[in-house]
Design an enzyme around this catalytic site. Structure first.
Site, PDB file in Angstrom:
ATOM      1  N   SER A 101       0.835  -1.201   0.000  1.00 41.70           N
ATOM      2  CA  SER A 101       0.000   0.000   0.000  1.00 41.70           C
ATOM      3  C   SER A 101       0.874   1.258   0.000  1.00 41.70           C
ATOM      4  CB  SER A 101      -0.983  -0.045   1.178  1.00 41.70           C
ATOM      5  OG  SER A 101      -2.036   0.858   0.987  1.00 41.70           O
ATOM      6  N   ASP A 245      -5.520  -2.869  -3.250  1.00 35.64           N
ATOM      7  CA  ASP A 245      -4.678  -2.656  -2.081  1.00 35.64           C
ATOM      8  C   ASP A 245      -4.102  -3.950  -1.512  1.00 35.64           C
ATOM      9  OD1 ASP A 245      -3.530  -1.676   0.225  1.00 35.64           O
ATOM     10  OD2 ASP A 245      -5.423  -1.129   1.176  1.00 35.64           O
TER      11      ASP A 245
END
Length: 387
Positions: A101, A245
């Site tokens: 991320s 993500d």
């Protein structure tokens, strides 16, 4: 946390205005590859860093230094501050760097070394991150693929992760150093580890685009930023996988679960002393706050607790593995309550406060813990003490 808005939107509007996609089977998903790139990715749950020479680091010294950068959105400024102070003290060259991320955005620069510290400091403290908040008006944002537009994030990545950066990553890959990024394949519900050095070293004209796409996917919180469609093939069929993500699967990429549970990979390769440094861009200690009794506030609070628990569990598993296999384990996380407003996710004052905390902790020699314990007096520290 900002994730709650994604949960809210998806729960209410799953499937609304979603464009058609080419259907493919679980069998195709299991054997899919990115045409022309060869061995550049693995599923974290089926194997570890033993996928072949392109995956294992080639140590130039007895010690192998492994830097792990977690997710955490704007709190990525914490690891940027720690890295900057570490450079000022004398930072080692990392043989392996992994990012998830926001950690994926930082990882290429941390991999290339202290020369790029100023770039990271600018990205995380100058206020440019606020450019990412380019919201669609409701209900368009709720009915579309995400609440925020992808364009600002893509522009930022394309502006900074250039052909020159990718070429330098390829050079370091050829030396035996490794750069890994985690995404979540939403179709398969599996974590994917991408060998970014192998992508960079492929010499393909589309290597830059794939490199950028993987970074953007890893940093795209589901529902907040749109997922990234990556072209793949299996058995002669072409289709697009949906990647998002990496933090959805795990907030940290340490030792892949497929390695830890495989008895054939029970020990780290002999002759190598692994030093693992995990920087968690999040507060893992309990943070007391009286919760407002409404749907969104409760969802936000529960989401925060879930992320803390997920990260703690991953760190405990890594710690146990490290103790068993003689790996030197060090972990750092945010240990002070710093006010954060969900509706202003890239607030510059917050990012600077978190940066200053990371810098001060590293500069004073108090950053690292040798055990994943996240309770105690530090939980009561106030934000004012860090600003």
């Amino acid at each position: 946390m900002i994730r709650l808005m994604a949960i809210f939107a998806l729960a209410l509007l799953a499937g609304c205005l979603a464009p058609d996609r080419v259907a493919y089977t679980p069998k195709a998903a299991a054997s899919a590859n990115i045409e022309g790139f060869g061995d550049i990715r693995i599923y974290a749950d089926t194997t570890g860093l033993d996928g072949g020479p392109a995956w294992l680091t080639i140590p130039r010294h007895k010690d192998v230094n492994y830097l792990v950068l977690s997710g955490g959105g704007a709190a990525g400024a914490f690891s940027v501050g720690a890295l900057k102070a570490w450079s000022d003290r004398g930072r080692p060259e990392f043989d392996i760097v992994s990012g998830v991320s926001t950690g994926a955005l930082i990882a290429p620069y941390a991999f290339l070394g202290r020369t790029y510290d100023d770039t990271l400091v600018d990205l995380y403290t100058s206020g440019v991150a606020k450019e990412l908040v380019d919201a669609d008006f409701l209900p368009k944002g709720l009915l579309g693929p995400s609440l925020l537009k992808e364009a600002p994030l893509r522009r930022m990545v394309e502006r900074h992760l250039t052909t020159d950066i990718v070429a330098k990553v390829a050079t370091e890959h050829r030396k035996g150093r490794r750069l890994f990024v985690l995404t979540t394949n939403l179709d398969s519900q599996r974590a994917v580890i991408w060998n970014m050095g192998a992508i960079a070293n492929s010499a393909r004209p589309d290597a830059l685009k794939l490199f950028q796409d993987v970074i953007i996917a890893s940093a795209s919180i589901p529902g907040i930023f749109p997922a990234v469609l990556i072209k793949a093939t299996a058995g002669g069929q072409a289709f697009e996988e949906m990647h998002s993500d990496g933090g959805t699967s795990s907030q940290v990429l340490t030792i892949p679960e497929g390695w830890m549970v495989n008895p054939q990979n029970d020990a780290w390769p002999k002759g190598q002393k692994l030093n693992m440094y995990v920087i968690v861009n999040n507060a893992l200690m309990p943070e007391f706050s009286t919760t407002t009794n409404n749907t969104l506030a409760v969802m936000a609070r529960a989401s925060t607790a879930l992320i803390k628990a997920q990260t703690r569990s991953a760190l405990v598993a890594t710690y146990v593995y490290a103790q068993k296999n003689g790996i030197r384990f060090r972990v750092a996380s945010i240990d002070a309550q710093i006010p954060y407003t969900m509706t202003d996710p890239f607030n510059t004052d917050y990012m600077r406060a978190v940066y200053n905390l990371g810098y001060a902790k590293m500069a004073s020699g108090s950053l690292w813990k040798d055990k994943p314990i996240f309770t105690g007096p530090a939980a009561a520290q106030s934000a004012q003490a860090t600003q």
